[in-house]
Design a protein around this motif. Sequence first.
Motif, PDB file in Angstrom:
ATOM      1  N   PHE A  50       0.839  -1.207   0.000  1.00  0.00           N
ATOM      2  CA  PHE A  50       0.000   0.000   0.000  1.00  0.00           C
ATOM      3  C   PHE A  50       0.866   1.246   0.000  1.00  0.00           C
ATOM      4  O   PHE A  50       0.551   2.240  -0.646  1.00  0.00           O
ATOM      5  CB  PHE A  50      -0.943   0.002   1.202  1.00  0.00           C
ATOM      6  N   VAL A  56       0.820   5.793   3.721  1.00  0.00           N
ATOM      7  CA  VAL A  56       1.926   5.505   4.638  1.00  0.00           C
ATOM      8  C   VAL A  56       1.446   4.655   5.806  1.00  0.00           C
ATOM      9  O   VAL A  56       1.437   5.071   6.943  1.00  0.00           O
ATOM     10  CB  VAL A  56       2.610   6.783   5.155  1.00  0.00           C
ATOM     11  N   PHE A  60       4.561  -2.478  10.292  1.00  0.00           N
ATOM     12  CA  PHE A  60       4.856  -3.560  11.243  1.00  0.00           C
ATOM     13  C   PHE A  60       4.079  -4.840  10.983  1.00  0.00           C
ATOM     14  O   PHE A  60       4.075  -5.743  11.804  1.00  0.00           O
ATOM     15  CB  PHE A  60       4.547  -3.102  12.670  1.00  0.00           C
ATOM     16  N   ASP A  64       4.483  -8.293  12.947  1.00  0.00           N
ATOM     17  CA  ASP A  64       3.405  -8.668  13.853  1.00  0.00           C
ATOM     18  C   ASP A  64       2.927 -10.095  13.570  1.00  0.00           C
ATOM     19  O   ASP A  64       2.761 -10.911  14.482  1.00  0.00           O
ATOM     20  CB  ASP A  64       2.240  -7.680  13.678  1.00  0.00           C
ATOM     21  N   ALA A 192      -1.791  -9.778   9.687  1.00  0.00           N
ATOM     22  CA  ALA A 192      -2.222  -8.667  10.537  1.00  0.00           C
ATOM     23  C   ALA A 192      -3.095  -7.673   9.786  1.00  0.00           C
ATOM     24  O   ALA A 192      -3.938  -7.019  10.384  1.00  0.00           O
ATOM     25  CB  ALA A 192      -0.999  -7.943  11.100  1.00  0.00           C
ATOM     26  N   TYR A 193      -2.887  -7.537   8.490  1.00  0.00           N
ATOM     27  CA  TYR A 193      -3.652  -6.540   7.734  1.00  0.00           C
ATOM     28  C   TYR A 193      -4.700  -7.167   6.827  1.00  0.00           C
ATOM     29  O   TYR A 193      -5.154  -6.554   5.882  1.00  0.00           O
ATOM     30  CB  TYR A 193      -2.714  -5.675   6.886  1.00  0.00           C
TER      31      TYR A 193
ATOM     32  N   GLY B 728      -4.606  11.747   6.748  1.00  0.00           N
ATOM     33  CA  GLY B 728      -4.129  11.277   5.452  1.00  0.00           C
ATOM     34  C   GLY B 728      -3.492   9.898   5.514  1.00  0.00           C
ATOM     35  O   GLY B 728      -2.921   9.431   4.535  1.00  0.00           O
ATOM     36  N   LEU B 729      -3.572   9.227   6.668  1.00  0.00           N
ATOM     37  CA  LEU B 729      -3.032   7.859   6.751  1.00  0.00           C
ATOM     38  C   LEU B 729      -3.843   6.930   5.853  1.00  0.00           C
ATOM     39  O   LEU B 729      -3.293   6.142   5.093  1.00  0.00           O
ATOM     40  CB  LEU B 729      -3.069   7.363   8.196  1.00  0.00           C
ATOM     41  N   THR B 730      -5.153   7.005   5.982  1.00  0.00           N
ATOM     42  CA  THR B 730      -6.027   6.214   5.114  1.00  0.00           C
ATOM     43  C   THR B 730      -7.056   7.145   4.486  1.00  0.00           C
ATOM     44  O   THR B 730      -8.188   7.200   4.936  1.00  0.00           O
ATOM     45  CB  THR B 730      -6.773   5.124   5.906  1.00  0.00           C
ATOM     46  N   PHE B 734      -8.989   8.203  -3.634  1.00  0.00           N
ATOM     47  CA  PHE B 734      -7.708   8.120  -4.319  1.00  0.00           C
ATOM     48  C   PHE B 734      -7.859   8.481  -5.779  1.00  0.00           C
ATOM     49  O   PHE B 734      -8.883   8.176  -6.375  1.00  0.00           O
ATOM     50  CB  PHE B 734      -7.143   6.697  -4.239  1.00  0.00           C
ATOM     51  N   MET B 744      -9.451   0.635  -2.277  1.00  0.00           N
ATOM     52  CA  MET B 744      -8.508  -0.288  -1.697  1.00  0.00           C
ATOM     53  C   MET B 744      -8.005   0.301  -0.393  1.00  0.00           C
ATOM     54  O   MET B 744      -7.233   1.252  -0.400  1.00  0.00           O
ATOM     55  CB  MET B 744      -7.332  -0.492  -2.660  1.00  0.00           C
ATOM     56  N   THR B 745      -8.461  -0.223   0.699  1.00  0.00           N
ATOM     57  CA  THR B 745      -7.968   0.280   1.975  1.00  0.00           C
ATOM     58  C   THR B 745      -7.742  -0.887   2.915  1.00  0.00           C
ATOM     59  O   THR B 745      -8.239  -1.987   2.694  1.00  0.00           O
ATOM     60  CB  THR B 745      -8.973   1.232   2.652  1.00  0.00           C
ATOM     61  N   ILE B 746      -6.975  -0.619   3.961  1.00  0.00           N
ATOM     62  CA  ILE B 746      -6.827  -1.584   5.034  1.00  0.00           C
ATOM     63  C   ILE B 746      -7.651  -1.051   6.188  1.00  0.00           C
ATOM     64  O   ILE B 746      -7.626   0.150   6.463  1.00  0.00           O
ATOM     65  CB  ILE B 746      -5.349  -1.711   5.435  1.00  0.00           C
ATOM     66  N   LEU B 750      -7.527  -2.723  12.127  1.00  0.00           N
ATOM     67  CA  LEU B 750      -6.341  -3.582  12.064  1.00  0.00           C
ATOM     68  C   LEU B 750      -5.083  -2.746  12.239  1.00  0.00           C
ATOM     69  O   LEU B 750      -4.144  -3.143  12.943  1.00  0.00           O
ATOM     70  CB  LEU B 750      -6.298  -4.320  10.719  1.00  0.00           C
ATOM     71  N   ILE B 751      -5.066  -1.581  11.593  1.00  0.00           N
ATOM     72  CA  ILE B 751      -3.892  -0.711  11.706  1.00  0.00           C
ATOM     73  C   ILE B 751      -3.702  -0.280  13.158  1.00  0.00           C
ATOM     74  O   ILE B 751      -2.593  -0.263  13.683  1.00  0.00           O
ATOM     75  CB  ILE B 751      -4.050   0.521  10.788  1.00  0.00           C
ATOM     76  N   VAL B 754      -2.151  -3.063  15.235  1.00  0.00           N
ATOM     77  CA  VAL B 754      -0.734  -3.267  14.925  1.00  0.00           C
ATOM     78  C   VAL B 754       0.112  -2.114  15.463  1.00  0.00           C
ATOM     79  O   VAL B 754       1.154  -2.332  16.080  1.00  0.00           O
ATOM     80  CB  VAL B 754      -0.548  -3.433  13.394  1.00  0.00           C
ATOM     81  N   LEU B 755      -0.369  -0.889  15.250  1.00  0.00           N
ATOM     82  CA  LEU B 755       0.412   0.267  15.678  1.00  0.00           C
ATOM     83  C   LEU B 755       0.549   0.302  17.203  1.00  0.00           C
ATOM     84  O   LEU B 755       1.610   0.609  17.741  1.00  0.00           O
ATOM     85  CB  LEU B 755      -0.255   1.548  15.155  1.00  0.00           C
TER      86      LEU B 755
END
Lengths: 234, 839
Positions: A50, A56, A60, A64, A192-193, B728-730, B734, B744-746, B750-751, B754-755
Motif C-alpha cells: 500500500f 503511509v 509492522f 506482527d 495482521a492486515y 491522510g493515513l487512510t 484516491f 482499496m484500503t486496510i 487492524l492498523i 498493529v500500531l
Amino acid sequence: MTGAYQANATDTIIALGGVDFLADASGALFEPDTRSLIVADCHFEKGSAFTRRGHVIPPFDTQDTLIRLEALVQRFRPKMLVSLGDGFHDRQARARLSDDDVGRLSNLARKAELIWVAGNHDPEPIENLPGHSVTELVIGAVTLRHEPGGAGDFEIAGHLHPAAKIAGRGRAVRRRCFVSDSRRCILPAFGAYTGGLNIYDDAFAPLFARDSWRIYALGRERLYAIAPTLLLAD
Amino acid sequence: MTGRYCDPTSPVMSDAPLDLLPPAFRDWFAARGWQPRPHQLALLEAASRHASALLVAPTGAGKTLAGFLPSLTRLARKRNRKGLHTLYLSPLKALAVDIARNLEAPIRDMNLPIRIETRTGDTPAHKKARQKVSPPDILLTTPEQLSLLLSHRDASDFFGSLDTIILDELHALVTSKRGDLLSLALARLWQLAPQARMVGLSATVREPDILARFLVPQDSVTPPADIVTLVGGARPRIALLETARALPLAGHTALAAMGEIYHAIQGHRLSLVFVNTRMQAEFVFQELWRINEDSLPIALHHGSLDATQRRKVETAMSGGQLRAVVCTSTLDLGIDWGDVDCVINVGAPKGASRLMQRIGRANHRLDEPSKALLVPANRFEILECRAALDAVEEAAQDTPDPRIGALDVLAQHILGMACADPFDATMLFEEVRRAAPYAELTRPRFDAVLDFVATGGYALKNYDRFARIRQGTDGRWRVANPRTAQQYRMNIGTIIEATMMKVRLGRMVKGTDTLRGGRILGEVEDYFAETLAPGDTFIFAGEVLRFEGIATNEVIATRTKPGTDPKIPSWAGGKFPLSTFLAARVRAMIADPKEWKKLPQQASDWLATQKRKSLLPPQDRLLVETYPRGNRYYLVAYPFEGRLAHQTLGMLLTRRLERLRLKPLGFVCNDYALAIWGMSDMSAAIESGRLDLNAFFARDMLGDELEEWLDESALMKRTFRNVAIISGLTPRRFPGDEKTGRQMTISTDLIYDVLRRHQPDHILLQAAREDAATGLLDLKRLSDMLARVEGKIVHKGLSHVSPLAVSVMLEIGREAVYGEAAETILEEAEAALMDEALA
C-alpha cells in the motif's frame, strides 16, 4: 524436539475424512499426528504494498504476523509449518522483507519445515527463503490447497478470509472465523492486515450448504461455535 | 473585558457617527424604513481604523449586513480596482449561497460596482477557473474551499490583495476540527495578505475573548480584535410546557406531551419542532400525524433524508405552505426558511446556547420577541429545561472551551502547504503557532507530525523511498510527486460522516416473491442497518418500514400496513451530552428546595420524595446510593456530567468491581446518573470496608486502568479511524478510484491494533488519545468531576430503589449494557447454538 501438544477438553476439533484437526483461537489449524501447523493468508508485506501506492501504512504487519507465528510454534512444536497460500501479498514482497523479518523466518525454519503452498497472490515459488514451495499438500485423505472447491473428497483451504457477523444485545460483532462441514474447512486469514469476507457472501454459496455449516468465530482466548440464526450479512 | 456594548434600542452612539455611512447607503436604509443600527456603525468605525473586530449579537440583529457594510461602502467608492477585496467564510455552503443572494439586493438597489460570487463544492469547474483569472470583489466560500485554494502555487496572487476576511457563525466553527483547519488556513492568509483585517460574527457567548483570539495572529505585535457586543433586544418569551399527563421518569419520546404540542401548532402560523436526534424526529412526526385531525401540513426535515426531499420541505416552508416542521439541528444554523412564529424544543436542550440559537429561528426580527415552548420528555428533563430557561432569561450562555489544535488536522495542513510551495520547517512552525489553537504547539510535536507526513514517522525507517514530501538540497520540503498533491486535494476537510447506507423502498412483484426496487428514501448509519434482521420494522422518513435485506450496499425496505408498530426501539437519548454549564445549574437547583417552586408540581413532588426517602445529590459532593432489588445489588451515582463521561466512568468502575470480586453484571447511564448492578451486596461491601468509595472513585482510574481498557475499546478504534482519515493515513478518496469505483484500503481497526503493539507512542495514537479525551470518552469532563468530588463521596444505603434512581434504572433494557461486551455476545451466540441443539 520434545513436548508434543497435549489437547485440552475445551479445544475445538474439526474432523475431516478421519483426520482430527485442532482449530485454534489464533486462526491456525494443528494436526497432531503429522504435527502440522497450518495458517492461511499471511499476506506478508501487505502494508508496504500500500505504501508504494502512496499510503503511509505502519510497516509492522509482517513483524506482527511473524511474532504471532513464533508464539504458535513455541506452543505447538510442529514438525511442519504450512503457509496455505498468499503467504506473501505480491510477487515483489520477498524483496521488501526487512532483514529482521528474514531472520525471523530463518529461525522458524530451524524449528519446523516450512511449506509454502502457492496462492493467487504468490503463485511462483518463493526464492531466497528456506522451505519448500508446493501447489497442494495431502494429509491422510485431506487435500490442503489455497483456493477451495478443488477435486477430492476432503479439503482444507484459505483464500476467502471468512468472517462472521454476529447479532447480540442490540449490536453486532464481526470476527474472523473457521467455516466447515463434513467435507471442507476454510481457515480465517492470519495476516495482521487481512480483512474478512462475510460468510454470507456469494463466494461461499457453492462451497457450503447453509443448514449444515459450522461457524467458529475467533474470540480473545478461544473459539466460539456460533448459532447460524444469529449470523448477519454485511 | 475589552470592547463596547451597544443597545439596539438606544439612538446612535456618539463615537460612531452616522456619517461613517455614505449618503447613498443612508438613503437606501431610509427607503426601506430602516435605521443603521449602532453595532453596524461600530463595525464601520473599526474598519475606518482598519482594526479587526468581533461582533457578538443574537440572531436577527442584522449581523451579516454589519459585517459586510464596511466592505460595501469601501468598494462603492473604488471603481476600477482589481483583485479579491473581501473573503467571507461560512460553515455551511447553503449559508454562503443564501448570504450572496441577500447582498444582491443592496448592490442592485444602489447600483454598486461590486462583483460578488460564491465558491463551493457545487461551483462548476469553468466558473472556478474564471474566478482564478478574474477574481470577484467579494468571494463567499467555506473553510474546505479555502484550504483547497491555498494548496495551489498561485495562492499568493489570488489572496495578495485581500482587505477584509469575514468569519460567520464563528461560535459554531471554533469548537471543532473544522475550526482548527480554518485557523491554519488563516495563519497562511496572514502571511500572504498581512494587511487584511478580520471580522468575526458570532451568536451570543459568555466569554467572547476566546473567540476574539481566533481572529488575530497570536504574536507579540498584533493588537487584539475589538469586541462589539450587542446587548438587549426583545426578550424571548419562553414557556415550559406543562402536560396534563404525568411525564415518565425516563425515555425521550415526549409521547405524553404530543397533544399539547399539536395544540401549539394549531395556534401558530408556522412552528419549528426541534428534537435532538433523527429517531426522535421520526417518532414525533409519526405521533403528530396520528393525532392530526385538522390535517395540518406538517413536514419532516433531518440530515438523513434524501437531499431532494429536504429541498422540497425548505421550499414549502419559505412559500408559507407548511404549518410545522419537525427537525433536528439541520435547521439550527443561520438560514431563513420562512416566517416562523413559534419554536418548540422537544427534549432537553442540553446547552443554553443551543437553545438560544434555536429560539432565534422564530421571529427573525430583533425588536419582536421570539416565542418558544420547551417540552421536557421525562422528569430529569423538566429540571434541565427549567435550568436552561433560567439561563436564557439571565442571558447566560455556555462558553465553548478553547480548543487545542488537533494534530491530524495539522498533518493535513502541512501536506497542503507542501503542495502550495516548498516550505522551510522552521518558518512553517512559526506560522502555524500564530493560529490560536496551535499557539502552544511545541517544536518536537510539530516535527513528529512533519515526520508522519513525510514518511509515516515509524520506528522502522524503511519507508524513505516512499516519502510523500521530501527535503531538497535547499532544506525546503516539497511534494514528492504530483499524485500526492492530487490525493491531498481530493481529501481536504475534517468532517467525517458515519458510513451511511441508502434506504431504498422495495415493492413485492404481485404473485411472486421477488422485490422490485423503488425510490431512495434517504440514508441510515451502517451500524444501525447492521442490527436489523429481515422482518424487523423501524421508523424512517415518516413511515414504518419493514427491513427486507441488504442488496448491493443498500437497505431494501417495504411499506407496512397502517398501524404497524415499529419493533426496533431506535432512539438513542440525546446526541449532545448535557453541557457543563447547564449541569452545574441543574445540580444547584436540585440541592436547593427553595428553587423547586419554579418547577411543575410533578417535578417538585418527585424531588421532595427523594429527599424523604434518600438524600438529594449535594451540589459539590457525589451522592452514591446502594440497594438490593430482585436478586441483584445496585450502585447508583449522580455525577451529572453527561452520557459520554458516564459511559467511560461506568466502564472503569465495572472493571474495578471485577477486580474487587464484587461480580458486576452491567451498567447503564443517562446524562445525570449511572447505575451499576451485580451479584454481590454492595451495601455490605461498603459497610465492611471492602469497597472504599473514596478509593473507588479515585482519579487514578484514569491511569493504567484507562490504558488497559482503551486497548480494546471500540470507541477508541472509532476515534482512531477519524484521525487516520483526517491525517491522510487512510484517505477516503484516491486518484483513479472514481473511475474504477473500487476502494482499496486496510481497515483502520487492524492498523490500530498493529500500531499499538509496535509503536504505542506514535504521533497518531497520541492524536487519537487527545481526541478521545474531549470527544467520545469525554475524559476531560470525567477527570474534572473526579477531582471535584475527591474525598467527598456521600453514601446512602437503602432498602429500596430511590425516586431519582428509578429514572436511570428505566434505561436498562433500552440501552446496551456493559459497554462493549464483544466476548459476551460471542458467548451468548454459542449458548444459543446449544439451545438449538437441545431443542
